[in-house]
Design an enzyme around this catalytic site. Structure first.
Site, PDB file in Angstrom:
ATOM      1  N   SER A 140       0.792  -1.229   0.000  1.00 23.43           N
ATOM      2  CA  SER A 140       0.000   0.000   0.000  1.00 23.43           C
ATOM      3  C   SER A 140       0.821   1.274   0.000  1.00 23.43           C
ATOM      4  CB  SER A 140      -0.939   0.001   1.200  1.00 23.43           C
ATOM      5  OG  SER A 140      -0.193   0.009   2.395  1.00 23.43           O
ATOM      6  N   LYS A 158     -12.210  -0.440  -0.120  1.00 25.68           N
ATOM      7  CA  LYS A 158     -11.442   0.216  -1.177  1.00 25.68           C
ATOM      8  C   LYS A 158     -12.188   0.050  -2.509  1.00 25.68           C
ATOM      9  CE  LYS A 158      -7.152   0.059   1.422  1.00 25.68           C
ATOM     10  NZ  LYS A 158      -7.641  -0.408   2.718  1.00 25.68           N
ATOM     11  N   HIS A 176      -5.743  -4.166  -1.523  1.00 28.32           N
ATOM     12  CA  HIS A 176      -5.631  -3.141  -2.563  1.00 28.32           C
ATOM     13  C   HIS A 176      -5.762  -3.710  -3.973  1.00 28.32           C
ATOM     14  CE1 HIS A 176      -4.390   0.316  -0.029  1.00 28.32           C
ATOM     15  NE2 HIS A 176      -3.976  -0.643   0.780  1.00 28.32           N
TER      16      HIS A 176
END
Lengths: 415, 415
Positions: free
Chosen positions: A180, A239, A208
């Site tokens: 990240s 996300k 992610h």
């Protein structure tokens, strides 16, 4: 007599607070690649809603419908009164999406990783990338297994440690899929080969990358064309899924085991109805609109290329997380402030999140960013970088602040 | 070679699964004291929404408005893009409500407790009640302090351990305010006196008591008239607040320290906008409608009194958590099933949540339960208890199932 309250912050945190720069904890309202920070409209370049689904009207509508039908909370654990048919639908859909037998959803992504801890038993050995997310680190700390940290994506170091471990011990390698801070991918082919060679299981946190990577958004396994490489996935719904919550997906018997043993799953109130419905609606869009992934990668390549051309070190990761490496924390904070004053909100990453001396500004691109947003991000770094002498060009005296040039009609509003 | 996936469930969990009784993880939809389990309408007697606010139209409306304004997620940590002005408003309101200088909200109540761990430093000693919630237990495991477990609410055992500890070590006592299985309160006056005597801090997890106990709903401190007794509170927003999320409240410098150090706070996506708005709306109702607390306590006293009169052991706690002590897990599961078949959904609590041989059915009352709901809960236990020979009266052969007697017009519907 000592007092547990007499703890002090790290010097770096004290310095940030003392500086008055306030790069952290600013109240703001963000939507569609833009934000309003204390009344000032800005481009948002630090939000992990990569596909822009948290503001998508279809996702909002699905959440509103669930809110109306089921109220604001299940007010109980999944095991008791906290399982709506919607939770089971989301679990089945996520398992299918990830190509796994089963999945369980947790109330946060953080708790998805913590829910791994019952697998880390006494006598087992966990091999963990040093750059893994805090929640994976805490999962290994909550488990009882021996922990072995290997240098970030250093396969030689990992193999050395695998070879040195008790050959009879059960082993597991845990890694982020997409890291990240640097935006780099795990070395999945090598990790899978090492796992096979040493009889270790491979657990990947796709926080992610699930939704973002691969033609169908299935994450690093799809990106690398290795659908069978991962034994167990974790992920987040905050996300790419524009919601809140987490997921653990893998073999049915392992998921059943975790449902009955993982304390952060059993002893927490379940995902609220609106969040489940939002994630389901987002999953449908993730599956049906691959152009969102295409767009965010195109924007990321443009941004990285142009920042590199200006003279910034943005690494080589090539993902929608674009790091701008600075090094010294105070300088990084000053750049953050200059870019902020140019109307672009970014994220400073400094110790303890990264090693001392490796401070970085992290940019996150979103499919909902416009070409104009991109120009403004690049423009802000151009001006700020020259003003601080970080890149070649006219210096501070000749670069006036651009902030006043922003026009209110540039689209900087929230609904 | 061993495999981390080769873990097996406890015999008790295996037995429950093998029995086919399925007291856990049933999909259902719950509202206003009622639920629909796989198409069958029932009275819900296992939901922690004590004040009935998760289905309150004002709370739902506030959540819907935030959803419309801010979307389904902030998609980022509180420290970056995850702080709405609403989060700060909720923190200020909660701090004021709890009589503290400052508060921080976390994405779940579980993570509120985990966020305590930076206070549990190396060399410090944490004294923890053995019946504390799993998340408090895990908070002490994530910390670096020495852990000392004392027998549940056994003040002599606690004092013995406090006296035996290094007098120079920083000390902290951590306890649930209202224990979630037995429904009993912590012994706050004695705990406060011991904390003062031994220079220990006192941390109370008010997950079940904040909003519920005390004339103004401020929890165990108000109940005992000891507003200064607690040094730091944690709590959840998923019970009395009808939402999702958690809170840590205390001195401003301690909260600042935790904001900068607590990984489950820093490295997690923030409470979603709808959840924050719901909690704010609920707080207003908690403050302005004390009659909800009066009602749920009156219902709880009636329920406990009548179950006791039937011959059940319901303890003496006198709170809206009413335990029905059974002992043997299999018998407890059978009672759960009989009560379920009578149209009442309850919660089985068995090992490992309680010691082996202490299996309990836990009933939770809500302010939105009607007198009819209460009669039906009592009626179900009356019939089921006699059928299993747990209480005096006609036995199974003479007690026909009541399930078919339920009329569809009894109000068993969800909006």
């Amino acid at each position: 007599m000592r007092d547990i309250f007499n703890k002090t912050l790290q010097p770096s945190a004290q310095a940030v607070i003392a500086s008055g720069l306030r790069p952290f904890y600013r109240p703001m309202a963000t939507r569609d690649g833009e934000t309003v920070v204390e009344g000032v409209p800005m481009v948002m370049a630090a939000c992990n809603d990569y596909l822009g689904l948290a503001g998508d009207l279809r996702v909002i509508e699905a959440a509103a419908k669930a809110l109306d039908l089921y109220g604001t909370s299940c007010s109980g654990s999944r095991s008791v009164c906290g399982t709506l048919p919607l939770h089971e639908e989301l679990e089945a859909r996520l398992a299918d999406f990830l190509g796994c037998q089963a999945a369980m959803v947790t109330t946060t992504g953080f708790q998805a990783n913590l829910s791994l801890s019952p697998l880390f038993g006494r006598g087992d050995v966990v091999f963990s990338d040093m750059a893994n997310h805090a929640s994976l680190v805490d999962a290994t700390r909550l488990g009882w297994a021996t922990r072995r940290l290997y240098r970030h994506s250093d396969m030689a170091d990992l193999e050395r440690q695998l070879a040195a471990a008790d050959p009879d011990a059960a082993k597991v390698i845990v890694t982020d899929g997409l890291f990240s801070v640097e935006g780099d991918l795990c070395r999945l082919p090598e990790l899978a080969a090492l796992a096979q060679c040493y009889g270790a299981r491979l657990v990947v946190d796709g926080a992610h990358d699930i939704g973002l990577l691969g033609a169908r958004g299935r994450g690093v396994t799809e990106h690398f064309g290795l659908p069978e490489a991962v034994d167990l996935y974790t992920g987040t719904l905050s996300k790419c899924f524009g919601s809140i919550g987490g997921v653990v997906a893998g073999p049915a018997d392992v998921i059943t085991y975790l449902r009955c043993t993982a304390r952060p799953f059993i002893f927490a109130a379940s995902m609220p109805p609106a969040a489940v419905a939002a994630a389901l609606a987002a999953l449908h869009i993730i599956e049906s609109e691959p152009e969102r992934r295409t767009r965010v990668f195109r924007l990321a390549h443009q941004l990285a290329g142009q920042l590199r051309a200006l003279g910034f070190d943005v690494g080589e990761a090539g993902t929608p997380i674009v790091p701008v490496h600075i090094g010294e924390a105070e300088l990084c904070a000053r750049l953050w402030k200059e870019v902020f004053d140019e109307g672009v909100f970014t994220q400073v990453v400094m110790a303890p999140a990264v090693p001392v001396g490796r401070a970085t500004i992290r940019l996150s691109l979103q499919a909902v960013h416009t070409d104009d947003h991109l120009s403004r991000i690049i423009g802000a770094f151009d001006v700020a970088g020259r003003r601080l002498g970080l890149i070649p060009g006219p210096t501070a005296a000749t670069v006036p602040p651009r902030r006043t040039e922003q026009s209110p009609e540039a689209g900087m509003r929230l609904r």
